[in-house]
Motif scaffolding. Structure first.
Motif, short mmCIF file in Angstrom:
data_model
loop_
_atom_site.label_atom_id
_atom_site.label_comp_id
_atom_site.label_asym_id
_atom_site.label_seq_id
_atom_site.Cartn_x
_atom_site.Cartn_y
_atom_site.Cartn_z
N GLY A 1 0.82 -1.21 0.00
CA GLY A 1 0.00 0.00 0.00
C GLY A 1 0.85 1.26 0.00
N GLY A 2 1.93 1.25 0.79
CA GLY A 2 2.82 2.41 0.81
C GLY A 2 3.43 2.69 -0.54
N LEU A 3 3.82 1.62 -1.25
CA LEU A 3 4.42 1.80 -2.57
C LEU A 3 3.39 2.24 -3.60
CD1 LEU A 3 6.97 1.43 -4.32
CD2 LEU A 3 6.24 -0.93 -4.72
N LEU A 4 2.24 1.55 -3.67
CA LEU A 4 1.24 1.84 -4.69
C LEU A 4 0.56 3.18 -4.47
CD1 LEU A 4 -0.45 -1.65 -5.20
CD2 LEU A 4 1.36 -0.59 -6.55
N MET A 5 0.09 3.43 -3.26
CA MET A 5 -0.60 4.69 -2.99
C MET A 5 0.38 5.87 -2.98
SD MET A 5 -3.86 4.21 -2.83
CE MET A 5 -3.60 3.01 -4.15
N GLY A 6 1.63 5.58 -2.58
CA GLY A 6 2.64 6.63 -2.67
C GLY A 6 2.88 7.03 -4.12
N ALA A 7 2.89 6.03 -5.00
CA ALA A 7 3.06 6.31 -6.42
C ALA A 7 1.87 7.11 -6.97
CB ALA A 7 3.23 5.01 -7.20
N VAL A 8 0.66 6.77 -6.53
CA VAL A 8 -0.52 7.54 -6.94
C VAL A 8 -0.38 9.00 -6.51
CG1 VAL A 8 -3.00 7.85 -6.55
CG2 VAL A 8 -2.09 5.57 -6.96
N ALA A 9 0.09 9.22 -5.28
CA ALA A 9 0.25 10.58 -4.77
C ALA A 9 1.28 11.35 -5.58
CB ALA A 9 0.65 10.54 -3.30
N ASP A 10 2.37 10.69 -5.96
CA ASP A 10 3.42 11.36 -6.72
C ASP A 10 3.04 11.57 -8.19
OD1 ASP A 10 5.12 11.58 -4.52
OD2 ASP A 10 6.02 9.61 -4.87
#
Length: 431
Positions: A79-88
């Motif tokens: 979740g940290g990787l995927l949602m972090g990528a969405v945020a960026d």
């Protein structure tokens, strides 16, 4: 340049009100930890309905174990990787919207999970899916809300805004505890087993809807000049900023073991090692959590004045030196546990009140959310989520005191990272 651009670089306040920005970031954390602790408090009722001991299908106990571990140890880093990528890639608001929708959906799915008696093995499968969805949102929420919180702060206020990460987390815990206790008090055991355990998760879904409405009015903090350019790759933060990723792991190691030990495991430690009354342990935990929430903005504001490193070193060195005598001093007396837990909360505030700011100040805006999300969530899964199990293992091995030395050692590891960490409190955020 727009006001939003100024925000992302730490030069001005957001164009919306500070209260709205803080509420938008905090509501998801509160909802997430409300759901997490509601599940913990009500697990005994859920288990009776979804994982009955009398179930003949051998998959049932296996799925029960998977439900507990999959969320904490697998989905958080994902979740940290995927949602972090969405945020960026798509903006902080997009990620905040996605995480709170996931939270609401997971909570609603838990509330509507059928019983084993009604649908058989499908019941634990539904619950596992619900917890996986919630686990994905846990890791993603930290990455998105941390970035959004710190980027929303005006000059000289990033520490204060950072502190709301753990204020909201604690509020979620307290609400979950209160709701669970109220239901147990008002309903008979049969009604709790029948339908009462579902109520907190319906409330969690409603909280998520409120959070969605609040977040729709929040202002984007991702720099405007990055919104039309090439989007960062999924692993760009790890590939281009390996030192930053390692710093996140080092910063988090001591903080997460201390946090989970003091907020989650300590009441159990007191019960197992000092025959402390279970009901009194919950009361002590509630009082100390409220005290902890009050400390957070004080720590955040202090860090804006004197810097992040003094507070981080106060936490790490203080915890390393005192965790052994503090845990050794726990007795079956109410005041004993209260003083120990509150003393630990003071030390812990040196980390929790500034963690969001320190993490956000390491990475440039382009990969900030994903850069934080994956290494942070992975470290929490390895050291924070396993704290109760490691503590129990030491006890079963006949070396209960060894757990305190384990915590002290990890805090010293983080202290080494804090010593080499550059002071960033007075610097603008990296663009």
């Amino acid at each position: 340049m727009t006001s939003t651009d100024h925000v992302a670089n730490g030069h001005n306040k957001p164009s919306g009100s500070s209260a709205r920005q803080l509420a938008a970031a905090s509501i998801g954390n509160a909802a997430e930890w409300y759901d997490w602790y509601a599940y913990s408090f009500l697990a005994v009722y859920i288990a009776d309905q979804v994982f009955p001991k009398s179930a003949s299908n051998s998959l049932v106990p296996l799925l029960s174990t998977f439900a507990v571990f999959a969320v904490g140890f697998f989905m958080r880093p994902v979740g940290g990787l995927l949602m972090g990528a969405v945020a960026d890639r798509h903006g902080r608001r997009a990620a905040l919207t996605a995480t709170i929708l996931l939270m609401g959906a997971g909570s609603l799915l838990v509330a509507l999970t059928p019983t084993y008696h009604a649908v058989g093995v499908l019941a634990p499968i539904v619950l596992v899916v619900a917890r996986l969805v919630q686990g994905l949102s846990v890791g993603g929420e930290f990455a998105a809300s941390t970035t959004f919180l710190v980027e929303s702060a005006g000059p000289g206020r990033r520490g204060l805004f950072s502190s709301f990460q753990y204020i909201s987390t604690t509020i979620g815990q307290l609400i979950a505890s209160g709701v669970a206790a109220l239901l147990v008090f008002l309903l008979t055991n049969d009604r709790m087993n029948e339908w009462g355990w579902r109520v907190p998760f319906l409330i969690g879904a409603l909280i998520s809807l409120v959070g969605l409405w609040i977040r729709r009015g929040a202002h984007e903090t991702r720099p405007a000049e990055q919104r039309g350019g090439a989007r960062p790759g999924l692993f760009e933060a790890l590939r281009r900023h390996p030192r930053g990723s390692l710093l996140i792991c080092g910063i988090t190691t001591g903080g997460t073991i201390a946090y989970y030990t003091w907020t989650t495991y300590l009441p159990t430690f007191a019960q197992v090692n000092a025959d402390f009354d279970k009901g009194d342990a919950l009361v002590v935990s509630t009082i100390s959590l409220a005290f902890f929430a009050l400390l957070q903005p004080l720590g955040g504001m202090l860090s804006d004045r004197i810097g992040r490193k003094p507070l981080l070193l106060f936490f790490a060195i203080g915890f390393a030196a005192l965790v052994v005598p503090l845990l050794d001093s726990v007795t079956d007396a109410f005041v004993s546990l209260l003083l120990v837990q509150c003393a630990g909360m003071v030390l812990l505030t040196g980390y929790t009140s500034v963690a969001a700011a320190v993490n956000a100040e390491i990475f440039p805006a382009r990969v900030r959310a994903a850069g934080i999300g994956f290494p942070y969530s992975l470290t929490v899964a390895l050291f924070g989520g396993t704290a109760p199990y490691v503590g129990t293992w030491f006890k079963e091995a006949g070396h209960a005191g060894g757990f305190a030395w384990y915590v002290a050692g990890l805090c010293l590891v983080s202290a080494c990272f804090y010593l080499v960490l550059p002071e960033t409190a007075k610097r603008p955020l990296k663009g």
